[in-house]
Design a protein around this motif. Sequence first.
Motif, PDB file in Angstrom:
ATOM      1  N   UNK A 135       2.683   7.926 -11.455  1.00  0.00           N
ATOM      2  CA  UNK A 135       2.963   7.690 -10.036  1.00  0.00           C
ATOM      3  C   UNK A 135       3.126   8.980  -9.259  1.00  0.00           C
ATOM      4  N   UNK A 136       3.155  10.104  -9.964  1.00  0.00           N
ATOM      5  CA  UNK A 136       3.385  11.426  -9.386  1.00  0.00           C
ATOM      6  C   UNK A 136       4.610  11.448  -8.453  1.00  0.00           C
ATOM      7  N   UNK A 137       5.714  11.020  -8.987  1.00  0.00           N
ATOM      8  CA  UNK A 137       6.968  11.132  -8.238  1.00  0.00           C
ATOM      9  C   UNK A 137       8.088  11.591  -9.178  1.00  0.00           C
ATOM     10  N   UNK A 138       9.170  12.070  -8.563  1.00  0.00           N
ATOM     11  CA  UNK A 138      10.352  12.503  -9.327  1.00  0.00           C
ATOM     12  C   UNK A 138      11.517  11.571  -9.023  1.00  0.00           C
ATOM     13  N   UNK A 181       7.192  16.887  -3.544  1.00  0.00           N
ATOM     14  CA  UNK A 181       6.377  16.098  -2.624  1.00  0.00           C
ATOM     15  C   UNK A 181       6.928  14.691  -2.447  1.00  0.00           C
ATOM     16  N   UNK A 182       7.238  14.034  -3.594  1.00  0.00           N
ATOM     17  CA  UNK A 182       7.665  12.647  -3.491  1.00  0.00           C
ATOM     18  C   UNK A 182       8.869  12.410  -4.400  1.00  0.00           C
ATOM     19  N   UNK A 183       9.968  11.956  -3.814  1.00  0.00           N
ATOM     20  CA  UNK A 183      11.204  11.770  -4.583  1.00  0.00           C
ATOM     21  C   UNK A 183      11.713  10.350  -4.442  1.00  0.00           C
ATOM     22  N   UNK A 184      12.181   9.778  -5.560  1.00  0.00           N
ATOM     23  CA  UNK A 184      12.903   8.510  -5.545  1.00  0.00           C
ATOM     24  C   UNK A 184      14.372   8.854  -5.808  1.00  0.00           C
ATOM     25  N   UNK A 231      -0.096   4.331 -10.659  1.00  0.00           N
ATOM     26  CA  UNK A 231      -0.393   3.369 -11.719  1.00  0.00           C
ATOM     27  C   UNK A 231       0.807   2.621 -12.248  1.00  0.00           C
ATOM     28  N   UNK A 232       1.963   2.730 -11.603  1.00  0.00           N
ATOM     29  CA  UNK A 232       3.154   2.042 -12.118  1.00  0.00           C
ATOM     30  C   UNK A 232       3.759   1.142 -11.047  1.00  0.00           C
TER      31      UNK A 232
END
Lengths: 541, 334
Positions: free
Chosen positions: B20-23, B31-34, B85-86
């Motif tokens: 998913x290219x997130x942290x 760039x992208x944080x959850x 993809x998740x």
Amino acid sequence: MERFAELLDRLVLTPSRNGKLRLLKDYFASQPDPDRGWGLAGLTGGLDFPAIKPAMLRTIATERLDPVLFAYSYDYVGDLAETVSLVWPESRSRRNSTPSLDEIVQRLSSASRSDAAGVMSDLLDELTPSGRYAAIKLATGGLRVGVSARLTKQALADFGNVPVEEIEELWHGVVPPFTDLFQWLEGSAPKPTSAALAPFRPVMLSNAVAENDFASLDPADYVAEWKWDGIRVQVVSEKGVRRLYSRTGDDISGTFPDLLEHMNFEGAIDGELLVGHPPTRTGTFSDLQQRLNRKTVSKAMLRDAPVFVRCYDLLIDGNEDLRPLPWVERRKRLEAFVATLEPDRFDLSPLVTYHSWDELNDMRCTPPHPVIEGVMLKRKDSAYMVGRPKGPWFKWKRDPHTIDAVLMYAQRGHGKRSSFYSDFTFGVWSGPEDDAALVPVGKAYFGFTDQELRELDKYVRNNTIERFGPVRSVRADRNHGLVLEIAFEGLNRSTRHKSGVAMRFPRISRLRWDKPANEADRLETLEQLLQETAFEAPQIE
Amino acid sequence: MVDPRSLLRLRPEGLWCPEGDFYIDPVRPVERALITHGHSDHARSGHGAVLATRETLDIMAIRYGENFAGTTEEAPLGKTQAIGGVRVTFHPAGHVLGSAQIAIEKNGARVVASGDYKRERDPTCLPFEVIPCDVFITEATFGLPVFNHPAASTEIHRLLDSMRQFPERTHIVGAYALGKAQRVIALAREAGYTDTIYLHGALIRLCDYYTEQGIDLGPLEPATSNSAPPAGALVIAPPSAVDDRWSRRFADPLASFASGWMRIRQRAKQRGVELPLIISDHADWDDLLLTIRETGAEEVWVTHGREEALVRWCEINGITAKPLHLAGYEDEAE
């Protein structure tokens, strides 16, 4: 049990004396007999359960918990009793109410060596973490909650609204769980009569004399004695029972078998406990310190630091109570009494002859022996009274020593002072004149006014160079630093401090904002003083 | 089936999901944080895009200003969305208002990152929800058997008892600004304390926010307004203010501290705390074990805290476990 556990937890974290007194008083008021009495016994060290050993705790804990997890836990907490109390698994079979302190004491005292582990495990199953901690501390001795026996007695006095001296007088005649004592304090029973032999009698204390007191005092009404720098004791021997008490009524007989052996008289003496040999040598307070608060006394110690009593007063002679008699009468009886005692262990406190306050003042400032810390004034017609009445007895201490030192570290205070840097470590210069460094010589946390504390706090915050937790290191070098005038009562040699000296009763007597740091005193000044006071002075007449 | 262990990896920035290219809770700008919750060591400013619950986004805006991230997106609890993809779902964690666990799924494999969580009832936030998973990433702030938190309600009663026993002393309770402070206040209200409670300035905005969200905190006043609180009042302040110059304005202040660390006597003593209150927003040892069991996870990753003891327990109990040495989370912040 939970109330007692809560009391211990609160006491250990409450810095103020009044706060502790209130916690104790409320505990006594809210708890039933005999629980509160067992609590009192626990606080004053009156309970002993020899079957319970600390090593056993670790064993029973690792039967319940993986030893590796136990080791991690113990590592983190650092205290065995606390670790066990916290990791002990909650028991499914726990009753709705936890056992009372009385029940716990009964179960612990009936434990034998063989079933002690089982008794302890069962108790831990039935208690909460806080209760477990209290039970373990109680069972293994040493509650260490920062409450002296003296403070506990004061709390009892507050609870019953009676003078603390009445508690001290009764103390050795009452036994746990003290039901008779509590009932008397609550007003539901008469005062217990102490059947104990050789009881403690409340001590008569003096007030410090103030400069303007002398105008109204006639030298002819008073006698003077040296004030010796030992500890005030009461030596009592009645029908074969021998007791040595501190001035607050703590029984310290066990520490001084060498003195007890020679207490072959009937009576009660008030005197000063000192180290040495009366006719030839009177040791310093630091010599005496080697002997204080010991559970066991070695032969070498008995040989090298024998104790004796310098007798001030006679309270009981045979079975006659001399306390109502005037001082001159008691002194005559004392002189005759001491003459019959073992001269290596008892001698008479000599009187100081003087004709005017000025003459006495000169003698006070240049006493003939280094172990003298001033003079005592006693009214010739004074009865031996309880407590600290104003007038009959005065103490007139030698002026303290002073030294100018430089502030080096400051630590946060506690309680009311927790927002202030209020504990100050100070040092003096040492090493070659052109490359001197500060070496710490002591720590003081009183002597200053509230206003001065605010100034000190501000200075510390503005001159901090490093922080270590609650401690700040303050800038102090040849060109910059705050000089503190330190007053102290004496010096001891110390192997614990880098400087080799330890001060007695140091306090900050003045802030020397005016004095450059490099003009503060050098370590040699203290070493010189140490030599002056440590030498074997000739015995005075 | 996908190996669940491949769904998250450790990078210097934090836990990273390659598909998913997130942290999750990155400690550096990405760039992208959850974000799981609003505590400052988990929720930092300067990310490109942030996905979090409505409350967490609001709290970040209160703490960092409206422009704390390039873009923000709300993650409604229980609603699944696809990222790369998740599939990602936020579930309540019971830690503070808005706190969430994050579940990541792909082809029937599921990993749950707990963030910080607790199991004890808290009147100021939704309760923790158990999410069955293959890999459970658990916090371990109180990951030692010595940490067993008593019921928070009994601790609040100890506070109220002390206020009755020392009615002339102002009781200052140190409590972290987000979550703990509001919980202490709410618990005091539940216990029947109706007087005005006084707040240190650093707590006011978050307490106001909780109130706006419908959590009843009763009458509150700034402790620092013109008239000082009366002697014997209850004051809530950040822990660092309790024994600092700020507290000198109060009548004979009694220092208290609401924290799981207060279980250890020496901790209380070192800080000069007179009345330690063992109130924690983290799971204690027993609740950590309970939660690991209930998720049914075959593998447990242990983050920030005392990893070794929890890993040891998992090994004894036949659960694969490893410590994740995540840098940048504050052990002390509770």
